[in-house]
Design a protein around this motif. Structure first.
Motif, short mmCIF file in Angstrom:
data_model
loop_
_atom_site.label_atom_id
_atom_site.label_comp_id
_atom_site.label_asym_id
_atom_site.label_seq_id
_atom_site.Cartn_x
_atom_site.Cartn_y
_atom_site.Cartn_z
N MET A 21 -15.66 -10.92 -15.60
CA MET A 21 -14.23 -10.79 -15.63
C MET A 21 -13.88 -9.31 -15.72
SD MET A 21 -11.43 -12.24 -18.32
CE MET A 21 -11.58 -13.90 -17.77
N ILE A 22 -12.88 -8.91 -14.97
CA ILE A 22 -12.40 -7.53 -14.99
C ILE A 22 -11.02 -7.53 -15.63
CG2 ILE A 22 -11.74 -5.55 -13.60
CD1 ILE A 22 -13.68 -6.58 -11.47
N GLU A 23 -10.88 -6.78 -16.70
CA GLU A 23 -9.58 -6.67 -17.36
C GLU A 23 -8.84 -5.46 -16.81
OE1 GLU A 23 -9.51 -7.05 -21.56
OE2 GLU A 23 -11.14 -8.50 -21.56
N VAL A 24 -7.55 -5.63 -16.59
CA VAL A 24 -6.72 -4.58 -16.00
C VAL A 24 -5.55 -4.30 -16.93
CG1 VAL A 24 -5.34 -3.95 -14.00
CG2 VAL A 24 -7.36 -5.39 -13.72
N GLN A 25 -5.22 -3.04 -17.08
CA GLN A 25 -4.06 -2.66 -17.88
C GLN A 25 -3.00 -2.06 -16.98
OE1 GLN A 25 -5.59 -0.04 -20.95
NE2 GLN A 25 -4.93 -1.52 -22.46
N ALA A 26 -1.76 -2.41 -17.23
CA ALA A 26 -0.64 -1.86 -16.47
C ALA A 26 -0.11 -0.62 -17.18
CB ALA A 26 0.46 -2.90 -16.34
N THR A 27 0.37 0.32 -16.40
CA THR A 27 1.00 1.51 -16.96
C THR A 27 2.45 1.56 -16.50
OG1 THR A 27 0.28 2.84 -15.08
CG2 THR A 27 -1.19 2.79 -17.00
N ASP A 28 3.20 2.44 -17.08
CA ASP A 28 4.63 2.51 -16.78
C ASP A 28 4.96 3.34 -15.54
OD1 ASP A 28 5.39 0.90 -18.86
OD2 ASP A 28 5.54 2.56 -20.27
N GLY A 29 4.01 4.04 -14.97
CA GLY A 29 4.34 4.87 -13.83
C GLY A 29 3.13 5.14 -12.96
N ALA A 30 3.40 5.78 -11.83
CA ALA A 30 2.33 6.11 -10.89
C ALA A 30 2.30 7.62 -10.68
CB ALA A 30 2.56 5.40 -9.57
N ASP A 31 1.16 8.11 -10.22
CA ASP A 31 1.01 9.53 -9.95
C ASP A 31 1.53 9.92 -8.57
OD1 ASP A 31 -0.22 9.77 -12.40
OD2 ASP A 31 -2.24 9.63 -11.59
N VAL A 32 1.77 8.91 -7.71
CA VAL A 32 2.16 9.17 -6.33
C VAL A 32 3.44 8.38 -6.02
CG1 VAL A 32 1.43 8.99 -3.93
CG2 VAL A 32 -0.26 9.42 -5.70
N ASP A 33 4.34 8.99 -5.27
CA ASP A 33 5.57 8.31 -4.86
C ASP A 33 5.29 7.52 -3.58
OD1 ASP A 33 8.10 7.44 -4.30
OD2 ASP A 33 8.86 9.41 -3.73
N ILE A 34 5.38 6.20 -3.66
CA ILE A 34 5.16 5.36 -2.48
C ILE A 34 6.43 4.56 -2.15
CG2 ILE A 34 2.66 5.20 -2.79
CD1 ILE A 34 3.16 2.39 -3.97
N SER A 35 7.57 5.15 -2.39
CA SER A 35 8.83 4.45 -2.18
C SER A 35 9.29 4.43 -0.73
CB SER A 35 9.93 5.05 -3.06
OG SER A 35 10.13 6.42 -2.72
N GLY A 36 8.67 5.21 0.15
CA GLY A 36 9.07 5.26 1.55
C GLY A 36 8.68 4.01 2.33
N ASP A 37 9.34 3.81 3.48
CA ASP A 37 9.09 2.64 4.32
C ASP A 37 7.64 2.56 4.81
OD1 ASP A 37 11.70 1.87 4.03
OD2 ASP A 37 12.36 2.73 5.95
N ALA A 38 6.98 3.69 4.94
CA ALA A 38 5.59 3.70 5.43
C ALA A 38 4.64 3.00 4.47
CB ALA A 38 5.13 5.14 5.66
N PHE A 39 5.06 2.80 3.24
CA PHE A 39 4.20 2.20 2.23
C PHE A 39 4.59 0.76 1.90
CE2 PHE A 39 3.86 6.77 1.52
CZ PHE A 39 2.49 6.92 1.54
N ASP A 40 5.35 0.09 2.77
CA ASP A 40 5.74 -1.30 2.52
C ASP A 40 4.53 -2.21 2.31
OD1 ASP A 40 8.42 -0.87 2.53
OD2 ASP A 40 8.74 -1.55 4.60
N PHE A 41 3.44 -1.95 3.02
CA PHE A 41 2.25 -2.80 2.89
C PHE A 41 1.67 -2.75 1.48
CE2 PHE A 41 0.50 1.33 3.74
CZ PHE A 41 -0.70 1.36 3.05
N VAL A 42 1.88 -1.66 0.77
CA VAL A 42 1.36 -1.52 -0.59
C VAL A 42 2.16 -2.38 -1.57
CG1 VAL A 42 0.97 0.10 -2.49
CG2 VAL A 42 0.53 0.81 -0.14
#
Length: 56
Positions: free
Chosen positions: A1-22
């Motif tokens: 089992m792999i445990e994952v923790q969520a954080t409150d932010g990201a280091d990279v801005d992926i808000s553009g339309d080119a990143f819809d797949f993400v």
């Protein structure tokens, strides 16, 4: 089992339309169980669920 923790932010801005797949993520929940009952019979069961997470 792999445990994952969520954080409150990201280091990279992926808000553009080119990143819809993400921002569309398929999430799989897979369970498998195998056990032997008192009579010696092997019982197996499995369950798979697929969810789609769309941020936006």
């Amino acid at each position: 089992m792999i445990e994952v923790q969520a954080t409150d932010g990201a280091d990279v801005d992926i808000s553009g339309d080119a990143f819809d797949f993400v921002r569309s993520i398929r999430v799989y929940h897979i369970q498998y169980r195998q056990h032997e009952n008192r009579d010696g019979d092997c019982n197996r069961s499995d369950s798979t669920r697929l969810g789609l997470r769309r941020a936006g």
